[in-house]
Design an enzyme around this catalytic site. Structure first.
Site, PDB file in Angstrom:
ATOM      1  N   ASP A 180     -65.378  20.573  -7.291  1.00 18.41           N
ATOM      2  CA  ASP A 180     -65.864  21.940  -7.179  1.00 18.41           C
ATOM      3  C   ASP A 180     -66.625  22.233  -8.477  1.00 18.41           C
ATOM      4  O   ASP A 180     -66.469  21.547  -9.484  1.00 18.41           O
ATOM      5  CB  ASP A 180     -64.711  22.921  -6.954  1.00 18.41           C
ATOM      6  CG  ASP A 180     -65.211  24.236  -6.351  1.00 18.41           C
ATOM      7  OD1 ASP A 180     -66.430  24.512  -6.433  1.00 18.41           O
ATOM      8  OD2 ASP A 180     -64.392  25.003  -5.805  1.00 18.41           O
TER       9      ASP A 180
HETATM   10  C1  BGC Z   1     -66.727  27.351  -4.752  1.00 17.58           C
HETATM   11  C2  BGC Z   1     -67.056  26.248  -3.758  1.00 17.58           C
HETATM   12  C3  BGC Z   1     -68.554  26.146  -3.601  1.00 17.58           C
HETATM   13  C4  BGC Z   1     -69.186  25.941  -4.958  1.00 17.58           C
HETATM   14  C5  BGC Z   1     -70.682  25.768  -4.888  1.00 17.58           C
HETATM   15  C6  BGC Z   1     -67.535  27.274  -6.022  1.00 17.58           C
HETATM   16  O1  BGC Z   1     -67.400  28.450  -6.741  1.00 17.58           O
HETATM   17  O2  BGC Z   1     -65.351  27.315  -5.033  1.00 17.58           O
HETATM   18  O3  BGC Z   1     -66.445  26.510  -2.528  1.00 17.58           O
HETATM   19  O4  BGC Z   1     -68.862  25.126  -2.689  1.00 17.58           O
HETATM   20  O5  BGC Z   1     -68.905  27.071  -5.767  1.00 17.58           O
HETATM   21  O6  BGC Z   1     -71.300  26.950  -4.552  1.00 17.58           O
END
Ligand code: BGC
Length: 735
Positions: A266
């Protein structure tokens, strides 16, 4: 890691003009473009031609977030090696991030409430198509975590509280997305149950609970759906960060589930170079590019801290995923045209409507208040969510799963949908937005029936503090105070009109102090752009409601499985300066498993959903076979309208196993004409009877009697059969 809402991010998108086309080098110079070789052979061959810096370049995001045509992540291709770009984009309820011209589908919780994996496959396929058209080849979806804490700000992005149900939905959506040559990333792996302290909290969970309640959906999405990407989560698991956790990455994901694709962190979930690489993280995504991978990883390889064989395996996994899903052979639409062109189609908009119709749950229908009948009536449409035509909070959730096309996507509000449909019956529609109680009450009094549409806002980064219905907009920074007291509004309208129907646009359960005062209740979740059309079709009975709950709706906060701060939001432990710990001390008793084990009657149970017709279940037989058992039974539509019910099979295991009373192990949505009976069979593989033995490190079956119960909710299981199972030990990856 995001600290701002998506709308703000869209404003700082940088567009790059150069995109790599895989055909830039000739097929002769790229022998791995030979499609008669297996994906693994092709990946191996290409790996052999890569330099150290070629390899390192595949493992991290070199540019700031959103740099490449509004996508969250971007790993540029390498034209001399025929490697296409990898473009990572968010996708919970449609192709999001800063993309425009995409379809706003209902939220994942609504998709799951359809209990129809074939519909979820179609959703995945549409999502994959739109992504591909937008130049994207990695979708940051599906979200399949188990809804452990009902206040979790991201539950609307997941598929509910049961791992079997989430596994079937996750596998179906995965297969749909990947059929379009777009790689999925299952998320957020694993035990990622809350947003409070999400970057540091440790999910303290025992191995059996982790295996039985949080892992099966990943295993199923990999085995059954063929998932080639997994996103490791922000949280720690038993004190070790998810993206460097040997037990959950190397141990479970690779060793147990046989995963051969890549693990991507993530955004900001990587915390080390060497430990992450050694323990199974293949790609670092970060807000600051190359914090731990990139140059630091290259140095670690040169120093011998990370063996070349480890780097090779990391790159091989990325390439294997790309070859397997078809990214090399079918690279997505070229930029910059793709970014500019709309991807939504009339078929996808129709699908968005169908998912909303199939996922909306009819929870109460007293005195046959629904469907609306008798032409020429007056309908009062009331409430803050009734007139929404694209305001951010009621048609989708907030955070990276948000669809950002406010003012672009033609959102059909409940008021618009009802008004259009009412015209066909010669009905009159009155409207009050609920900000002035006197207007709402006057409209309700002047009408034959009042439809009150209320909603909440739920967001990534912010948990709800409790389950009280509140409409203030939530973002990463917290929730704004509500401007309308929606609970009071419902009570006042119900006092003014005996035929009051409430429609909830919420991401999960809310408390309902007014339930006894109203006659009709629908849970429409975050319904997407076809909100009003789907709602009108259900209210007027053009479509029979057939959604069922994927989360228990509790009667009060004190009934929740979460009973202490040590469970949620977690407490500080001495000696751990990283962050707090949340104890998963409820163990296996998550969701309905808790309510049933403790004898607590919820407001609405898991699996529950009404229809405008009635169903009867009969003739259950359960026949054991070499690979488990088959449950066969009949479902009859005993009413006068066509409709669909969700047949559910639960298994009760011998008490000595220590398992919860009943657990979902099979389901099937059954559509029936009036009076029609259908024979249904549900396969119950051996895993349905198994529990995780921590001592043995495997799934085992305890010899004894097992009860198979069948019905249409966890609390309505009229059919029962008992069978015996012999002792068994299941091989790794058998789930
Ligand atoms: C989130 C993810 C997401 C990523 C990219 C993060 O803040 O937890 O679910 O895919 O950002 O946008």
């Amino acid at each position: 890691m995001r600290t701002a809402v998506r709308g703000a991010i869209a404003a700082v998108v940088v567009i790059v003009a150069v995109a790599v086309t895989p055909g830039a080098a000739s097929a002769a110079s790229c022998p791995w473009m030979n499609t008669s070789l297996s994906p693994n052979q092709r990946a191996q061959m290409l790996l052999g031609a890569m330099s150290l810096s070629d390899k390192i370049a595949m493992t991290y995001q070199q540019y700031p977030m959103d740099y490449h045509y509004g996508a969250a992540g971007y790993i540029p291709g390498n034209s001399s090696l025929c490697i296409p770009d990898l473009v990572f984009n968010d996708a919970g309820q449609g192709v999001g991030d800063a993309q425009t011209g995409t379809t706003a589908f209902p939220a994942p919780i609504a998709q799951a409430a359809s209990w129809d994996p074939s519909l979820q496959y179609q959703f995945g396929k549409a999502l994959g198509q739109e992504a591909w058209d937008k130049g994207i080849d990695v979708q940051l979806a599906p979200g399949i975590e188990t809804d452990r804490v009902p206040m979790n700000g991201r539950n609307w992005e997941y598929m509910g509280e049961d791992p079997f149900l989430a596994g079937q939905g996750g596998a179906a959506e995965t297969a749909g997305i990947q059929s379009q040559h777009v790689i999925v990333t299952l998320k957020h792996y694993i035990a990622n149950s809350q947003e409070t302290n999400r970057m540091t909290d440790s999910s303290d969970v025992d191995p059996r609970t982790l295996e039985e309640i949080y892992a099966p959906q990943y295993d199923t999405s990999i085995h059954q759906g063929g998932a080639m990407g997994v996103m490791c989560s922000y949280n720690r698991i038993n004190s070790v960060y998810s993206c460097e956790n040997p037990d959950t990455l190397k141990g479970m994901l690779d060793g147990q589930f046989g995963f051969t694709g890549f693990v991507v962190s993530d955004w900001g979930a990587t915390h080390s170079t060497v430990a992450s690489a050694l323990n199974g993280l293949d790609i670092e995504m970060n807000v600051t590019p190359g914090t731990y991978y990139g140059p630091p990883l290259e140095t670690a390889v040169q120093d011998g801290q990370v063996p070349m064989s480890t780097l090779n395996d990391m790159v091989l996994r990325i390439l294997r995923a790309m070859f397997t899903v078809g990214v090399f052979d079918h690279p997505p639409a070229a930029q910059p045209q793709a970014y500019a062109a709309p991807a939504s189609t009339p078929e996808h908009v129709a699908l968005a409507r169908e998912i909303s119709e199939q996922g909306t749950v009819l929870l109460k229908n007293e005195g046959g208040v629904l469907p609306l009948s008798q032409p020429g009536k007056t309908i009062a449409v009331i409430g803050p969510a009734a007139g929404q035509t694209g305001a951010e909070d009621e048609y989708n959730g907030e955070g990276s799963g948000h669809i950002p096309e406010v003012g672009v996507v033609p959102v059909v509000s409940p008021l618009q949908g009802i008004t259009t449909r009412a015209a066909a019956d010669g009905d009159k529609v009155l409207y009050a937005d609920g900000t002035a109680t006197v207007d709402a009450v006057a409209a309700a009094k002047a009408a034959d029936v009042a439809v009150v549409v209320v909603g909440d806002s739920e967001s990534e980064g912010t948990d709800r503090s409790n389950l009280t219905l509140t409409g203030g907009l939530c973002t990463f920074e917290g929730c704004a105070p509500q401007t309308v007291d929606q609970n009071a509004l419902i009570s006042q309208v119900a006092a003014a009109n005996p035929n009051t129907i409430v429609v909830l646009d919420t991401g999960g359960p809310v408390l309902m102090p007014w339930l006894g005062q109203i006659k009709g209740l629908l849970e429409a979740w975050y319904p997407g752009q076809e909100d009003g059309n789907a709602l009108a079709a259900l209210l007027f009975g053009d479509v029979d409601p057939s959604g069922h709950l994927t989360e228990t709706f509790p009667a009060s906060m004190s009934d929740l499985p979460i009973q202490s701060a040590s469970q949620w939001p977690g407490v500080t432990e001495s000696g751990d300066s990283v962050g707090p710990h949340s104890s998963y001390s409820e163990g296996l008793l998550v969701g309905y498993r808790w309510y049933q084990a403790k004898g607590i009657t919820p407001l609405f149970p898991f699996g529950f959903g009404l229809s405008y017709t009635n169903f009867r279940f009969s003739n259950l037989t359960v026949t054991p076979n070499a690979s488990g058992a088959v449950a066969r039974f009949d479902v009859q539509n005993t009413g006068t309208r066509a409709g669909a019910d969700v047949a559910q099979a639960y298994i009760g295991m011998p008490a000595s196993t220590g398992e919860p009373p009943n657990q979902l192990k099979g389901f099937q949505k059954v559509s029936l004409e009036p009076g029609q009976t259908k024979a249904v069979s549900i396969t119950l593989p051996e895993t349905s009877f198994a529990w995780w033995s921590t001592a043995g490190g495997q799934w085992v079956v305890t010899p004894g009697s097992y009860t198979v119960s069948v019905g249409d909710s966890s609390a309505n299981l009229p059919l029962r059969a008992v069978l015996s199972r012999a002792a068994a030990k299941l091989p790794a990856g058998a789930y």
